[in-house]
Every structure is written in C-alpha cells, then in structure tokens.
Design a protein around this motif. Structure first.
Motif, PDB file in Angstrom:
ATOM      1  N   HIS A  91      56.596  97.349 -10.035  1.00 60.67           N
ATOM      2  CA  HIS A  91      56.624  98.718  -9.550  1.00 60.67           C
ATOM      3  C   HIS A  91      55.726  98.891  -8.333  1.00 60.67           C
ATOM      4  CE1 HIS A  91      58.672  99.847 -13.274  1.00 60.67           C
ATOM      5  NE2 HIS A  91      57.777  99.107 -13.913  1.00 60.67           N
ATOM      6  N   SER A  92      55.414  97.796  -7.661  1.00 58.06           N
ATOM      7  CA  SER A  92      54.515  97.882  -6.523  1.00 58.06           C
ATOM      8  C   SER A  92      55.289  98.332  -5.286  1.00 58.06           C
ATOM      9  CB  SER A  92      53.879  96.517  -6.250  1.00 58.06           C
ATOM     10  OG  SER A  92      54.869  95.582  -5.856  1.00 58.06           O
ATOM     11  N   LYS A  93      54.529  98.688  -4.248  1.00 54.81           N
ATOM     12  CA  LYS A  93      55.147  99.106  -2.998  1.00 54.81           C
ATOM     13  C   LYS A  93      55.941  97.964  -2.369  1.00 54.81           C
ATOM     14  CE  LYS A  93      54.027 100.687   1.662  1.00 54.81           C
ATOM     15  NZ  LYS A  93      55.206 101.554   1.728  1.00 54.81           N
ATOM     16  N   LEU A 151      72.713 107.816   2.847  1.00 55.52           N
ATOM     17  CA  LEU A 151      71.858 107.670   1.675  1.00 55.52           C
ATOM     18  C   LEU A 151      70.692 106.724   1.968  1.00 55.52           C
ATOM     19  CD1 LEU A 151      71.276 108.226  -1.298  1.00 55.52           C
ATOM     20  CD2 LEU A 151      72.813 106.324  -1.879  1.00 55.52           C
ATOM     21  N   MET A 152      70.970 105.605   2.618  1.00 56.54           N
ATOM     22  CA  MET A 152      69.919 104.658   2.937  1.00 56.54           C
ATOM     23  C   MET A 152      68.939 105.246   3.957  1.00 56.54           C
ATOM     24  SD  MET A 152      70.448 102.297   0.908  1.00 56.54           S
ATOM     25  CE  MET A 152      68.980 101.467   1.470  1.00 56.54           C
ATOM     26  N   ARG A 153      69.445 106.040   4.909  1.00 54.73           N
ATOM     27  CA  ARG A 153      68.547 106.700   5.855  1.00 54.73           C
ATOM     28  C   ARG A 153      67.632 107.671   5.118  1.00 54.73           C
ATOM     29  NH1 ARG A 153      71.970 109.355  10.508  1.00 54.73           N
ATOM     30  NH2 ARG A 153      69.859 110.094  11.048  1.00 54.73           N
ATOM     31  N   LEU A 154      68.215 108.388   4.144  1.00 57.34           N
ATOM     32  CA  LEU A 154      67.421 109.330   3.363  1.00 57.34           C
ATOM     33  C   LEU A 154      66.345 108.600   2.565  1.00 57.34           C
ATOM     34  CD1 LEU A 154      66.874 112.147   2.223  1.00 57.34           C
ATOM     35  CD2 LEU A 154      68.644 111.713   0.507  1.00 57.34           C
ATOM     36  N   LEU A 155      66.699 107.480   1.918  1.00 54.64           N
ATOM     37  CA  LEU A 155      65.727 106.712   1.154  1.00 54.64           C
ATOM     38  C   LEU A 155      64.614 106.168   2.040  1.00 54.64           C
ATOM     39  CD1 LEU A 155      68.031 104.722  -1.321  1.00 54.64           C
ATOM     40  CD2 LEU A 155      66.501 106.631  -1.859  1.00 54.64           C
ATOM     41  N   THR A 156      64.981 105.759   3.246  1.00 57.36           N
ATOM     42  CA  THR A 156      63.976 105.240   4.176  1.00 57.36           C
ATOM     43  C   THR A 156      62.997 106.333   4.590  1.00 57.36           C
ATOM     44  OG1 THR A 156      65.585 103.619   5.015  1.00 57.36           O
ATOM     45  CG2 THR A 156      63.637 104.052   6.371  1.00 57.36           C
ATOM     46  N   VAL A 157      63.535 107.532   4.854  1.00 58.71           N
ATOM     47  CA  VAL A 157      62.670 108.655   5.215  1.00 58.71           C
ATOM     48  C   VAL A 157      61.735 108.998   4.057  1.00 58.71           C
ATOM     49  CG1 VAL A 157      62.641 111.119   5.759  1.00 58.71           C
ATOM     50  CG2 VAL A 157      64.262 109.611   6.913  1.00 58.71           C
ATOM     51  N   HIS A 160      58.950 106.483   3.867  1.00 59.01           N
ATOM     52  CA  HIS A 160      57.930 106.704   4.890  1.00 59.01           C
ATOM     53  C   HIS A 160      57.024 107.878   4.521  1.00 59.01           C
ATOM     54  CE1 HIS A 160      60.548 104.567   8.159  1.00 59.01           C
ATOM     55  NE2 HIS A 160      59.948 103.722   7.344  1.00 59.01           N
ATOM     56  N   ARG A 161      57.623 108.944   3.967  1.00 56.88           N
ATOM     57  CA  ARG A 161      56.821 110.112   3.602  1.00 56.88           C
ATOM     58  C   ARG A 161      55.906 109.795   2.414  1.00 56.88           C
ATOM     59  NH1 ARG A 161      60.176 115.649   3.705  1.00 56.88           N
ATOM     60  NH2 ARG A 161      58.013 116.365   3.550  1.00 56.88           N
ATOM     61  N   LEU A 162      56.426 109.036   1.449  1.00 58.62           N
ATOM     62  CA  LEU A 162      55.593 108.647   0.310  1.00 58.62           C
ATOM     63  C   LEU A 162      54.463 107.728   0.745  1.00 58.62           C
ATOM     64  CD1 LEU A 162      58.220 108.041  -2.534  1.00 58.62           C
ATOM     65  CD2 LEU A 162      56.570 109.902  -2.347  1.00 58.62           C
ATOM     66  N   THR A 163      54.760 106.829   1.687  1.00 61.40           N
ATOM     67  CA  THR A 163      53.724 105.932   2.193  1.00 61.40           C
ATOM     68  C   THR A 163      52.601 106.720   2.852  1.00 61.40           C
ATOM     69  OG1 THR A 163      55.339 104.168   2.560  1.00 61.40           O
ATOM     70  CG2 THR A 163      53.257 104.018   3.763  1.00 61.40           C
ATOM     71  N   ALA A 164      52.991 107.744   3.622  1.00 62.81           N
ATOM     72  CA  ALA A 164      51.978 108.584   4.277  1.00 62.81           C
ATOM     73  C   ALA A 164      51.132 109.316   3.242  1.00 62.81           C
ATOM     74  CB  ALA A 164      52.660 109.587   5.210  1.00 62.81           C
ATOM     75  N   GLU A 166      50.573 108.317   0.128  1.00 62.11           N
ATOM     76  CA  GLU A 166      49.746 107.332  -0.559  1.00 62.11           C
ATOM     77  C   GLU A 166      48.519 106.979   0.275  1.00 62.11           C
ATOM     78  OE1 GLU A 166      53.257 105.034  -3.090  1.00 62.11           O
ATOM     79  OE2 GLU A 166      52.449 104.177  -1.247  1.00 62.11           O
ATOM     80  N   GLU A 167      48.708 106.868   1.584  1.00 63.48           N
ATOM     81  CA  GLU A 167      47.571 106.547   2.449  1.00 63.48           C
ATOM     82  C   GLU A 167      46.552 107.673   2.453  1.00 63.48           C
ATOM     83  OE1 GLU A 167      49.396 105.783   6.169  1.00 63.48           O
ATOM     84  OE2 GLU A 167      50.038 103.740   5.652  1.00 63.48           O
ATOM     85  N   LYS A 168      47.039 108.918   2.380  1.00 57.09           N
ATOM     86  CA  LYS A 168      46.115 110.045   2.314  1.00 57.09           C
ATOM     87  C   LYS A 168      45.448 110.116   0.951  1.00 57.09           C
ATOM     88  CE  LYS A 168      48.575 112.964   5.649  1.00 57.09           C
ATOM     89  NZ  LYS A 168      49.294 114.245   5.845  1.00 57.09           N
ATOM     90  N   ALA A 169      46.197 109.726  -0.101  1.00 53.02           N
ATOM     91  CA  ALA A 169      45.664 109.813  -1.462  1.00 53.02           C
ATOM     92  C   ALA A 169      44.501 108.866  -1.674  1.00 53.02           C
ATOM     93  CB  ALA A 169      46.765 109.524  -2.480  1.00 53.02           C
TER      94      ALA A 169
END
Length: 381
Positions: A91-93, A151-157, A160-164, A166-169
């Motif tokens: 379940h890792s990034k 769908l793949m573009r949506l998942l990629t977006v 990216h938003r989750l990564t941002a 996580e970095e703030k978290a």
C-alpha cells in the motif's frame, strides 16, 4: 478441456449409468478426479506449512524470552520482508505509482485483431470478418478509449493532489527521526505511580498502558497481578519491557485503538502523545478511548509540565514536538465536554508531571467531533 484417457472399470469414478457414459462425461469425471487429487495435495501442503510455522513460532518465543530476538530486531525483519512484496500487494506510494503506470499502458482497446492462422482458409475468414466488423468495432473502441483516457488523466491528477497533501502532512506528523534516538521519557514520581495503581485497584479486566516508557507503571501493575499489556513506539523502551517478560507490543496508540473492539478495556493509561501530539491527535485519542473503554472505566492521562521540559536532557523532546503540553485545566474542560465524568487532577510532588483522571460514561457528550473540525466516524456496535 482435453480428452480423458480410457480408464478401467475398476475406477470408482467410471461407474456411471451407460446412458451418460459418453466421452464428454468421462472427460468431466477425469477433471473432477484431478481437482480432487490437487485439493488433497494442497491440503497436505498447507498442513505441512502450518506445522513448520508452529515450530518457528515456538522457537521464536523461546529466543525472545532469552533476549536473543528483541522486538526492535523483529520490526526490522518485518520491514525488510515488506520491501520484498510483489507489485500490487502493498500500500506504499511506490506500489501505487507502479500499478497506475501498468493500468495506463493497458487502458487502450485495439480493434486491429490478428488474423494469422496455421489452418487452411481460417486466416482468410478472419480477415473478412475483421473488414466486415471494423466500422462497428472502431466505433465501440473509440468510446472506450475516450473513457479510459479521461479516467487515467483523472487518476493522475488525483495522485498529484494526494502527493501534495502528503508532503504538507509531513509538517503535522509526529517526528520519526532515527537520528533523535531515545529522547527523555517522563520519569514518574513514586506518588503518581501509586496514584495510578490506586485508581486501578478495583479493575479486574484488561488494562492498556500506552507509551509505557521506562515501564514504571507496568512494573507496578505486575506487582498487583493485574491483567495488563503495554504498547510503545520507541524500540529501546520496547526492549526494556520485553526483557522484563511483560506483554508488550510495538504500535502507536492511535493505530492500536483502531484495532481494539468497542468496550474491550477496563482501564487505559496514556502518556507520550498526551504531550507531543497535535490537537487533532489528542482529540482522536480521547474519542478512541471513549469507544474502547467500558462504562465507568478509568482513563488516566500522564501529562508533563513545563518543569519537566525545562530540564536540559528533555530539550530535544520538547523542541521536536509538533504540539505542546495542555494544562490540567484544558484537559479537564475537554474531557468534560466529551462526556467523561469525575474528572480530577493529581499533581506530582516534585512538580514534574501530573495525572488527569476521568471515568468513561456512555452518555452523549455535550460536544461532537465537528466542534473540533473533525469528521466523525461512528464505530459499529
């Protein structure tokens, strides 16, 4: 399904009514026999694996009791095996990124089907069918490819938003820096230890001591023959409890509370996160404690004071904390709002700590998680 080899009438599976003794039925029976044999072999293999696992577990327990396998070593071994898991099992990034890349590669429908064949005339028939169906298949494939592409573009977006986020978290998580080593753990004054044992004197059920540190409370409960166990995140203290033959486990209190059933504990003693945790973590701790404690059970928070952190050996712990210790009046106010009763504060005689003690009551609290800006997830009853 392949044809079954002729079998003698001695075979139990071949004794069927002549009306159904066709080659197809015999093939079914042959496959059933193969599946049965395979299931038997699988059961034997599983039994062997379970036997070996039991032997390994027994040996590990013996070695742990002798101090050869400290919990810190087992944690490192588990981390190593976790890194060897195949793609899709973790379940890792990094695992998510690999799955996303694989999905992106296969998210395309190609209607240019192969037409080759080793059989005479079949290749020609396939080509005719492809030409005849091309207009229909191209129309369907275009719609499918448009959908999967978006769908793949949506998942990629989303990634990216989750990564941002996580970095703030990272800035609001408790520090997990190996270079810090063992920071100072609050050494409880004997008066506080006696107070904890006194509050739990009439408790006959299970007691959890979270972030037990130097194991003072564990030792006192053991002398009173109480049913208890401890959890700790710092391996040095975890090994200390293990060497004393206490039931200790490596886990954070918030993670552990998620695995504990409703009304499963009759006592909960917590330190560590009480001082170092963020406001959100402390609030989650109290709601988790309210869920896992029985009615009337004791919640004891071991809180530090500024006198404790003013000591030179504790400066690192205080500097790296994402939160700051609450005063006893703040704890009293929050516990009362959340529906705890009989809240009281006991100060240490040396001034370097205090206990905030409360009873869990199964009544609707005056406040809710929404008051703290947290979405409430009600546990199953």
């Amino acid at each position: 399904m392949g044809k079954a080899e002729p079998r003698s009438q001695d075979n139990e599976t071949s004794k069927v009514d002549p009306e159904f003794s066709s080659e197809r039925v015999q093939g079914y029976l042959a496959e059933a026999v193969a599946i049965t044999n395979e299931s038997t072999e699988t059961a034997e293999a599983l039994a062997f694996v379970e036997e070996m696992q039991a032997k390994i577990d027994s040996r590990v327990k013996t070695l742990r009791a002798s101090g050869a396998y400290p919990p810190s070593l087992l944690a490192r071994v588990n981390g190593y095996y976790e890194s060897l898991k195949p793609i899709g099992s973790g379940h890792s990034k990094a695992d998510f990124e690999k799955i996303l890349l694989i999905t992106d590669r296969v998210a395309y429908m190609d209607v240019d089907v192969p037409t080759g064949s080793s059989k005479p005339g079949v290749s020609y028939v396939k080509k005719v069918l492809r030409m005849a169906m091309a207009w229909y298949l191209n129309y369907m494939a275009q719609q499918f490819n448009n959908f999967t592409s978006n769908l793949m573009r949506l998942l990629t977006v989303v990634d990216h938003r989750l990564t941002a986020l996580e970095e703030k978290a990272v800035t609001i998580e408790s520090p997990k820096l190996d270079i810090v080593g063992v920071t100072a753990s609050l050494v409880l004054h004997a008066s506080l230890v006696d107070e904890i044992v006194g509050e739990l004197t009439n408790v006959n059920g299970r007691i959890l001591v979270a972030e037990f540190g130097r194991a003072q409370v564990l030792e006192a409960l053991a002398s009173e023959k109480k049913d208890f166990y401890g959890i700790e995140t710092r391996t040095e203290f975890l090994d200390l409890g293990e060497l004393a033959s206490y039931d200790v486990r490596q886990s954070s209190i918030l993670e552990h509370l998620l695995a504990v059933g409703n009304s499963s504990l009759d006592g909960l003693v917590v330190s560590g996160i009480v001082d170092r945790g963020s406001i959100q973590e402390k609030t989650a701790l109290l709601f988790g404690a309210k869920r896992v404690l029985n009615q009337g059970s004791k919640l004891i928070l071991v809180s530090s004071t500024m006198e404790h952190f003013s000591k030179v050996e504790n400066h690192m712990e205080f500097d790296l904390s994402i939160g700051r210790p609450f005063s006893s009046s703040t704890w009293t106010s929050i516990l009362t709002k959340l529906g705890f009763s009989h809240v009281k504060v006991v100060e240490a005689k040396d001034g370097c700590g205090c206990l905030v003690i409360a009873n869990n009551t199964k009544v609707s609290p005056l406040s809710s998680l929404a008051d703290f800006g947290i979405k409430e997830n009600k546990p199953d009853n």
